[in-house]
Scaffold this motif. Structure first.
Motif, PDB file in Angstrom:
ATOM      1  N   THR A 167      -3.083   4.264 -21.582  1.00 30.59           N
ATOM      2  CA  THR A 167      -2.591   5.634 -21.670  1.00 30.59           C
ATOM      3  C   THR A 167      -1.370   5.750 -20.764  1.00 30.59           C
ATOM      4  O   THR A 167      -1.226   4.997 -19.794  1.00 30.59           O
ATOM      5  CB  THR A 167      -3.653   6.662 -21.223  1.00 30.59           C
ATOM      6  OG1 THR A 167      -4.021   6.405 -19.868  1.00 30.59           O
ATOM      7  CG2 THR A 167      -4.880   6.616 -22.116  1.00 30.59           C
ATOM      8  N   PHE A 168      -0.500   6.673 -21.101  1.00 31.14           N
ATOM      9  CA  PHE A 168       0.674   6.944 -20.269  1.00 31.14           C
ATOM     10  C   PHE A 168       1.016   8.426 -20.443  1.00 31.14           C
ATOM     11  O   PHE A 168       0.654   9.049 -21.461  1.00 31.14           O
ATOM     12  CB  PHE A 168       1.851   6.040 -20.657  1.00 31.14           C
ATOM     13  CG  PHE A 168       2.332   6.232 -22.063  1.00 31.14           C
ATOM     14  CD1 PHE A 168       3.323   7.175 -22.373  1.00 31.14           C
ATOM     15  CD2 PHE A 168       1.804   5.472 -23.107  1.00 31.14           C
ATOM     16  CE1 PHE A 168       3.761   7.349 -23.670  1.00 31.14           C
ATOM     17  CE2 PHE A 168       2.244   5.648 -24.414  1.00 31.14           C
ATOM     18  CZ  PHE A 168       3.221   6.588 -24.694  1.00 31.14           C
ATOM     19  N   PRO A 169       1.706   9.032 -19.488  1.00 35.33           N
ATOM     20  CA  PRO A 169       2.041  10.454 -19.600  1.00 35.33           C
ATOM     21  C   PRO A 169       3.136  10.707 -20.635  1.00 35.33           C
ATOM     22  O   PRO A 169       4.157  10.013 -20.656  1.00 35.33           O
ATOM     23  CB  PRO A 169       2.514  10.822 -18.190  1.00 35.33           C
ATOM     24  CG  PRO A 169       2.964   9.529 -17.593  1.00 35.33           C
ATOM     25  CD  PRO A 169       2.101   8.465 -18.191  1.00 35.33           C
ATOM     26  N   GLY A 170       2.893  11.705 -21.498  1.00 35.94           N
ATOM     27  CA  GLY A 170       3.877  12.070 -22.498  1.00 35.94           C
ATOM     28  C   GLY A 170       4.919  13.026 -21.952  1.00 35.94           C
ATOM     29  O   GLY A 170       5.052  13.203 -20.730  1.00 35.94           O
ATOM     30  N   HIS A 171       5.630  13.696 -22.842  1.00 30.90           N
ATOM     31  CA  HIS A 171       6.762  14.533 -22.432  1.00 30.90           C
ATOM     32  C   HIS A 171       6.351  15.693 -21.538  1.00 30.90           C
ATOM     33  O   HIS A 171       7.125  16.154 -20.705  1.00 30.90           O
ATOM     34  CB  HIS A 171       7.487  15.065 -23.672  1.00 30.90           C
ATOM     35  CG  HIS A 171       6.741  16.146 -24.389  1.00 30.90           C
ATOM     36  ND1 HIS A 171       5.673  15.892 -25.228  1.00 30.90           N
ATOM     37  CD2 HIS A 171       6.901  17.495 -24.374  1.00 30.90           C
ATOM     38  CE1 HIS A 171       5.212  17.020 -25.710  1.00 30.90           C
ATOM     39  NE2 HIS A 171       5.934  18.014 -25.225  1.00 30.90           N
ATOM     40  N   ASP A 172       5.095  16.184 -21.716  1.00 32.93           N
ATOM     41  CA  ASP A 172       4.648  17.342 -20.928  1.00 32.93           C
ATOM     42  C   ASP A 172       3.538  16.990 -19.954  1.00 32.93           C
ATOM     43  O   ASP A 172       2.868  17.876 -19.422  1.00 32.93           O
ATOM     44  CB  ASP A 172       4.185  18.457 -21.865  1.00 32.93           C
ATOM     45  CG  ASP A 172       3.029  18.015 -22.773  1.00 32.93           C
ATOM     46  OD1 ASP A 172       2.646  16.821 -22.702  1.00 32.93           O
ATOM     47  OD2 ASP A 172       2.534  18.854 -23.542  1.00 32.93           O
ATOM     48  N   GLY A 173       3.330  15.702 -19.706  1.00 27.60           N
ATOM     49  CA  GLY A 173       2.319  15.271 -18.747  1.00 27.60           C
ATOM     50  C   GLY A 173       0.983  14.945 -19.353  1.00 27.60           C
ATOM     51  O   GLY A 173       0.128  14.351 -18.680  1.00 27.60           O
ATOM     52  N   ASN A 174       0.732  15.337 -20.607  1.00 25.78           N
ATOM     53  CA  ASN A 174      -0.527  14.960 -21.260  1.00 25.78           C
ATOM     54  C   ASN A 174      -0.579  13.449 -21.442  1.00 25.78           C
ATOM     55  O   ASN A 174       0.442  12.803 -21.699  1.00 25.78           O
ATOM     56  CB  ASN A 174      -0.640  15.648 -22.625  1.00 25.78           C
ATOM     57  CG  ASN A 174      -1.058  17.099 -22.519  1.00 25.78           C
ATOM     58  OD1 ASN A 174      -2.085  17.408 -21.936  1.00 25.78           O
ATOM     59  ND2 ASN A 174      -0.244  17.990 -23.070  1.00 25.78           N
ATOM     60  N   GLN A 175      -1.790  12.911 -21.311  1.00 26.40           N
ATOM     61  CA  GLN A 175      -1.965  11.477 -21.460  1.00 26.40           C
ATOM     62  C   GLN A 175      -1.966  11.088 -22.942  1.00 26.40           C
ATOM     63  O   GLN A 175      -2.728  11.650 -23.742  1.00 26.40           O
ATOM     64  CB  GLN A 175      -3.264  11.009 -20.800  1.00 26.40           C
ATOM     65  CG  GLN A 175      -3.261  11.110 -19.285  1.00 26.40           C
ATOM     66  CD  GLN A 175      -2.210  10.182 -18.667  1.00 26.40           C
ATOM     67  OE1 GLN A 175      -2.191   8.974 -18.944  1.00 26.40           O
ATOM     68  NE2 GLN A 175      -1.349  10.745 -17.830  1.00 26.40           N
ATOM     69  N   LEU A 176      -1.120  10.145 -23.289  1.00 24.51           N
ATOM     70  CA  LEU A 176      -1.023   9.676 -24.664  1.00 24.51           C
ATOM     71  C   LEU A 176      -1.753   8.345 -24.801  1.00 24.51           C
ATOM     72  O   LEU A 176      -1.580   7.440 -23.977  1.00 24.51           O
ATOM     73  CB  LEU A 176       0.442   9.514 -25.076  1.00 24.51           C
ATOM     74  CG  LEU A 176       1.330  10.748 -24.910  1.00 24.51           C
ATOM     75  CD1 LEU A 176       2.723  10.480 -25.483  1.00 24.51           C
ATOM     76  CD2 LEU A 176       0.711  11.974 -25.574  1.00 24.51           C
ATOM     77  N   ALA A 177      -2.569   8.247 -25.843  1.00 30.95           N
ATOM     78  CA  ALA A 177      -3.350   7.028 -26.087  1.00 30.95           C
ATOM     79  C   ALA A 177      -2.505   6.018 -26.843  1.00 30.95           C
ATOM     80  O   ALA A 177      -1.806   6.370 -27.802  1.00 30.95           O
ATOM     81  CB  ALA A 177      -4.605   7.364 -26.883  1.00 30.95           C
ATOM     82  N   ALA A 178      -2.601   4.773 -26.413  1.00 37.92           N
ATOM     83  CA  ALA A 178      -1.743   3.739 -27.016  1.00 37.92           C
ATOM     84  C   ALA A 178      -2.477   2.410 -27.092  1.00 37.92           C
ATOM     85  O   ALA A 178      -3.484   2.190 -26.390  1.00 37.92           O
ATOM     86  CB  ALA A 178      -0.464   3.583 -26.204  1.00 37.92           C
ATOM     87  N   ARG A 179      -1.955   1.553 -27.941  1.00 34.38           N
ATOM     88  CA  ARG A 179      -2.394   0.162 -28.011  1.00 34.38           C
ATOM     89  C   ARG A 179      -1.158  -0.716 -27.865  1.00 34.38           C
ATOM     90  O   ARG A 179      -0.130  -0.473 -28.506  1.00 34.38           O
ATOM     91  CB  ARG A 179      -3.097  -0.144 -29.331  1.00 34.38           C
ATOM     92  CG  ARG A 179      -4.431   0.580 -29.497  1.00 34.38           C
ATOM     93  CD  ARG A 179      -5.081   0.197 -30.822  1.00 34.38           C
ATOM     94  NE  ARG A 179      -6.256   0.990 -31.089  1.00 34.38           N
ATOM     95  CZ  ARG A 179      -7.491   0.702 -30.682  1.00 34.38           C
ATOM     96  NH1 ARG A 179      -7.691  -0.400 -29.972  1.00 34.38           N
ATOM     97  NH2 ARG A 179      -8.505   1.472 -30.985  1.00 34.38           N
ATOM     98  N   LEU A 180      -1.282  -1.732 -27.042  1.00 32.86           N
ATOM     99  CA  LEU A 180      -0.202  -2.690 -26.847  1.00 32.86           C
ATOM    100  C   LEU A 180      -0.670  -4.017 -27.409  1.00 32.86           C
ATOM    101  O   LEU A 180      -1.532  -4.685 -26.839  1.00 32.86           O
ATOM    102  CB  LEU A 180       0.145  -2.820 -25.361  1.00 32.86           C
ATOM    103  CG  LEU A 180       1.283  -3.795 -25.013  1.00 32.86           C
ATOM    104  CD1 LEU A 180       2.580  -3.377 -25.687  1.00 32.86           C
ATOM    105  CD2 LEU A 180       1.473  -3.872 -23.501  1.00 32.86           C
TER     106      LEU A 180
END
Length: 409
Positions: free
Chosen positions: A7-20
């Motif tokens: 996860t990483f912070p999106g444009h407004d601070g919400n955590q965005l779920a991701a796969r690498l």
């Protein structure tokens, strides 16, 4: 291929779920993937394209935009601009791991987003769009009937692909004002446009607009009869193969040099289709092939079988060895070709003291040129000195036949 859940912070601070999705070996480059409108990072096309690229040494980060999939936030509060900002945030996260993206790949509205986001991601050298609209406002046709309600009440719930989404007035206004052509004209990166002529969601005219608005270097490749979501595995894999081949012209995919004294190298074989038998075969930085099994054995017949590769190695080594000897002797060998077949034979056919079955490789060698009988015989002897022949001969039988050229009628 290994996959990290992050996860990483999106444009407004919400955590965005991701796969690498990572290669089994060294990471040669990194790509950032933007999914289609109201889709997710786990849509089959995104998964398949990421898997194929990672098999070729390209790490791929795919994430859910704010309010979608497993990411935090309210979708109703997002806009096309916020999607672009999420992409820039994803690129900043990758840069913090020293994996700044060299490629941006966007599907449908995600394709429009990567075109806009490029200006905020200086590391990018190539941008790829898949079924992208030339005008982000194109997506409003999905909820035309709800536009009056959105205008008067500020938002409305609409059904998209069988799921409810709340669309806000800010989103509608943003996509209607998002002109892409200036961003495309100032892309300052190579562009690859992938689009299907039969795309019933985003017409092929959009691809033409994007292509014409861009400056060189730019390329267009048709996806033939693929659908908009690129649901067929073969279409997604074809798109990934095209992207990987195209990227080599603009992104350095050279792996680190091996330590001094290292032998010729490692051939890495990675599973490409868990439901079948297809394999990615990578030898060093420059050589990629596909191994598979015939349809009759449950494969998809997209590459040579394992025994086909063994036969190819024997044939290639034989031809090279003959050519090397003839060149050194300055004999008039014009061309050489080798036909190799493989089967199992009873061991006693080759050795009366052996039992069971062994492998038999039959070589038919074709020599062209005004060679004497003695020269032909000598080259036939030299064929048996090929290193692959010697390796196979330890546990297999290699039969060699000189094919005589037919006399012209």
């Amino acid at each position: 291929m290994p996959t990290e859940r992050i996860t990483f912070p999106g444009h407004d601070g919400n955590q965005l779920a991701a796969r690498l999705d990572l290669p089994d070996g060294p990471v040669l480059a990194t790509a950032l993937f933007a999914h289609c409108f109201t889709c997710s990072k786990d849509i089959p096309a995104a998964r398949r394209i990421a898997a194929r690229l990672s098999a070729m040494g390209i790490a791929v980060l795919r994430f859910d935009f704010t309010g979608l999939g497993h990411s935090e936030g309210e979708f109703a509060n997002t806009t096309f601009t916020s999607n672009v900002q999420d992409l820039i945030a994803a690129a900043q996260y990758l840069a913090s791991r020293r994996m700044a993206p060299a490629l941006l790949i966007g599907h449908s509205l995600g394709g429009a987003a990567v075109l806009r986001a490029r200006a905020g991601i200086p590391s990018v050298k190539g941008v790829v769009t898949l079924g992208a609209p030339a005008d982000p406002g194109h997506v409003s046709h999905h909820f035309d009937a709800a536009l009056p309600t959105i205008e008067t009440e500020g938002s409305a719930e609409v059904c998209l692909a069988g799921r409810p989404f709340r669309i806000g007035r800010d989103f509608v206004n943003d996509i209607s004002e998002a002109a892409l052509k200036p961003a495309i004209a100032e892309l300052h990166a190579a562009l690859l446009v992938l689009h299907a002529p039969r795309d019933n969601t985003v017409s092929i005219d959009n691809a033409a607009e994007i292509f014409l608005a861009a400056k060189h270097p730019k390329s267009f490749v048709t996806l033939d009869d693929a659908d908009h979501l690129i649901t067929r595995a073969a279409d997604a894999e074809y798109a990934a193969d095209v992207i990987a081949a195209w990227a080599t012209r603009y992104v350095d995919l050279t792996p680190p040099a091996p330590p001094p004294g290292t032998p010729e190298g490692i051939v890495r074989v990675s599973e490409a289709d868990p439901d079948g038998f297809r394999q990615d075969v990578q030898s060093g930085p420059d050589h990629h092939a596909v191994a598979d099994e015939p349809l009759s054995y449950g494969g998809t017949n997209q590459g040579m079988s394992p025994y086909g590769f063994v036969s190819a190695g024997l044939g290639a080594c034989t031809s090279m060895t003959i050519r090397m000897y003839a060149r050194r002797k300055k004999w008039p060998l014009e061309s050489v070709s080798v036909d190799v077949s493989h089967n199992k034979v009873h061991a006693q056919d080759a050795d009366s003291a052996a039992s069971g079955k062994i492998d038999r490789f039959t070589r038919r060698i074709h020599l062209k040129g005004p060679l004497t009988a003695d020269q032909q015989a000598r080259l036939l002897e030299i064929a048996d000195k090929c290193p692959v022949h010697r390796t196979l001969e330890a546990s297999s039988q290699v039969e060699t036949i000189l094919e005589r050229a037919k006399e012209p009628a």
